[in-house]
Design a protein around this motif. Structure first.
Motif, PDB file in Angstrom:
ATOM      1  N   SER A 275       0.588  -2.832  10.734  1.00 45.29           N
ATOM      2  CA  SER A 275       0.722  -3.515   9.443  1.00 45.29           C
ATOM      3  C   SER A 275       1.218  -4.946   9.620  1.00 45.29           C
ATOM      4  O   SER A 275       0.837  -5.854   8.875  1.00 45.29           O
ATOM      5  CB  SER A 275       1.715  -2.767   8.554  1.00 45.29           C
TER       6      SER A 275
ATOM      7  N   GLY B 122       8.716   2.325   6.716  1.00 43.28           N
ATOM      8  CA  GLY B 122       7.931   2.184   7.935  1.00 43.28           C
ATOM      9  C   GLY B 122       8.811   2.205   9.163  1.00 43.28           C
ATOM     10  O   GLY B 122      10.024   2.405   9.089  1.00 43.28           O
TER      11      GLY B 122
ATOM     12  N   LYS C  71       7.388  10.488  11.911  1.00 41.82           N
ATOM     13  CA  LYS C  71       7.287  11.296  10.688  1.00 41.82           C
ATOM     14  C   LYS C  71       8.650  11.443  10.014  1.00 41.82           C
ATOM     15  O   LYS C  71       8.767  11.360   8.788  1.00 41.82           O
ATOM     16  CB  LYS C  71       6.717  12.671  11.023  1.00 41.82           C
TER      17      LYS C  71
ATOM     18  N   SER D   1      -0.287   9.114  13.912  1.00 38.77           N
ATOM     19  CA  SER D   1      -1.184  10.041  13.212  1.00 38.77           C
ATOM     20  C   SER D   1      -0.388  11.020  12.370  1.00 38.77           C
ATOM     21  O   SER D   1       0.699  11.457  12.752  1.00 38.77           O
ATOM     22  CB  SER D   1      -2.051  10.800  14.222  1.00 38.77           C
ATOM     23  N   SER D   2      -0.917  11.362  11.207  1.00 33.16           N
ATOM     24  CA  SER D   2      -0.174  12.234  10.274  1.00 33.16           C
ATOM     25  C   SER D   2      -0.312  13.704  10.655  1.00 33.16           C
ATOM     26  O   SER D   2      -1.182  14.077  11.432  1.00 33.16           O
ATOM     27  CB  SER D   2      -0.698  12.020   8.860  1.00 33.16           C
TER      28      SER D   2
ATOM     29  N   THR E 283       9.781   7.935   8.459  1.00 28.00           N
ATOM     30  CA  THR E 283       9.012   7.455   7.307  1.00 28.00           C
ATOM     31  C   THR E 283       9.254   8.282   6.048  1.00 28.00           C
ATOM     32  O   THR E 283       8.770   7.935   4.979  1.00 28.00           O
ATOM     33  CB  THR E 283       7.504   7.415   7.623  1.00 28.00           C
TER      34      THR E 283
ATOM     35  N   GLY F 225      -4.011   0.270  13.538  1.00 28.14           N
ATOM     36  CA  GLY F 225      -3.257   0.554  12.316  1.00 28.14           C
ATOM     37  C   GLY F 225      -1.994  -0.241  12.104  1.00 28.14           C
ATOM     38  O   GLY F 225      -1.222   0.059  11.183  1.00 28.14           O
TER      39      GLY F 225
ATOM     40  N   THR G  61       0.834  -1.193   0.000  1.00 25.16           N
ATOM     41  CA  THR G  61       0.000   0.000   0.000  1.00 25.16           C
ATOM     42  C   THR G  61       0.873   1.249   0.000  1.00 25.16           C
ATOM     43  O   THR G  61       2.079   1.186   0.197  1.00 25.16           O
ATOM     44  CB  THR G  61      -0.909   0.023   1.240  1.00 25.16           C
ATOM     45  N   ASP G  62       0.232   2.391  -0.191  1.00 27.79           N
ATOM     46  CA  ASP G  62       0.966   3.651  -0.166  1.00 27.79           C
ATOM     47  C   ASP G  62       1.221   4.140   1.259  1.00 27.79           C
ATOM     48  O   ASP G  62       1.992   5.074   1.466  1.00 27.79           O
ATOM     49  CB  ASP G  62       0.173   4.731  -0.923  1.00 27.79           C
ATOM     50  N   GLN G  63       0.573   3.521   2.239  1.00 30.34           N
ATOM     51  CA  GLN G  63       0.741   3.943   3.617  1.00 30.34           C
ATOM     52  C   GLN G  63       2.031   3.388   4.205  1.00 30.34           C
ATOM     53  O   GLN G  63       2.495   2.320   3.825  1.00 30.34           O
ATOM     54  CB  GLN G  63      -0.451   3.480   4.461  1.00 30.34           C
ATOM     55  N   SER G  64       2.595   4.126   5.162  1.00 25.05           N
ATOM     56  CA  SER G  64       3.804   3.670   5.830  1.00 25.05           C
ATOM     57  C   SER G  64       3.500   2.469   6.713  1.00 25.05           C
ATOM     58  O   SER G  64       2.421   2.364   7.301  1.00 25.05           O
ATOM     59  CB  SER G  64       4.379   4.801   6.693  1.00 25.05           C
TER      60      SER G  64
END
Length: 267
Positions: free
Chosen positions: A44, A226, A218, A266-267, A221, A42, A12-15
């Protein structure tokens, strides 16, 4: 199937968020519910640590978790059997077993790998097994469709590239030399290290050792795919020990764990 699940988790595009917990801390039942809470929050991939009396790579926080777990009677065999229970309860993310080589050797490498595959485990991480001595275990894992996760530390560039090129599942990048533990600041040299490793790796990279704040997540990543979070999470579990042991108070304790994870990623 195990490796396929891991590929899906990392495509996926998520970290990637890879939490570490100690099996049996503070109890077997609580471990299962913590795992489910982490996926809901959340996660992975789950890194499930086997408690060990002499954890060379671990700092005081995870050492304390191992002591709590061992005191409660947790063993390598019992820890492995937690995974199918997690699956029955709805866990879908890949599970990586983190164990030191001595208990693995005592249990029997072939026996361990065969049982891990049968129990729905996706991979294995052995922090004190040098890359140069991992060929036999790697072959056993490959035959059983498990990923032997490689750790790479900021040492010689040639060795880093060699490990990165042969890694499977995901590549665990150690942010600094030494034991695990919360760090207020990470060595700025880690960014060059991550750049070198990421360019050489065919699979996702995840950085661990010392990741404990939203700012660090942050920052990391931006240079890796990740993060692995261990001591900071295990510390929260330790703070909630008594509440997690009690079924009536456990839901509130699990919410505290979820709140911590949410604030972290959280972003």
């Amino acid at each position: 199937m195990a490796n396929k699940r891991m590929e899906i988790a990392t495509s996926t595009d998520q970290s990637l968020f890879i939490p570490f917990i100690t099996a049996g801390d503070p109890s077997a039942d609580a471990t299962i519910e913590i795992a489910l809470t982490l996926e809901e929050a959340g996660a992975s991939i789950l890194e499930l640590g086997i408690p060990y009396s002499d954890p060379l790579a671990d700092g005081p926080t995870i050492q304390a978790a191992s002591k709590r777990s061992l005191k409660g009677g947790m063993s390598l065999e019992a820890a492995l059997k937690l995974v199918p229970e997690m699956r029955k309860r709805g866990l879908t993310i890949p599970v990586i077993i983190f164990t030191y080589f001595n208990p693995l050797l005592q249990y029997g490498e072939e026996r361990f790998v065969n049982e891990a595959a049968e129990l729905g485990i996706d991979g294995l991480l052995v922090p004190d097994l040098p890359f140069e001595e991992s060929e036999h275990l790697d072959k056993l894992c490959e035959e059983n469709h498990l990923s032997l996760i490689s750790l790479v530390a900021p040492t010689s560039k040639q060795r880093m590239i060699k490990i990165a090129e042969r890694a499977k599942g995901f590549l665990y990048c150690v942010s600094s030399l030494g034991v695990t533990g919360v760090r207020n600041e990470l060595d700025p040299r880690v960014y060059d290290f991550l750049k070198t490793v990421r360019e050489a790796s065919r699979i996702p990279t995840a950085v661990g050792f010392g990741i404990s704040s939203n700012e660090q997540v942050k920052a990391m990543t931006q240079h890796a795919d990740g993060v692995v979070v261990g001591s900071a999470l295990v510390s929260v579990i330790g703070e909630q020990e008594e509440a997690l042991r009690n079924k009536e108070t456990r839901p509130a304790a699990l919410q505290e764990i979820k709140k911590f994870v949410t604030s972290l990623i959280s972003s």
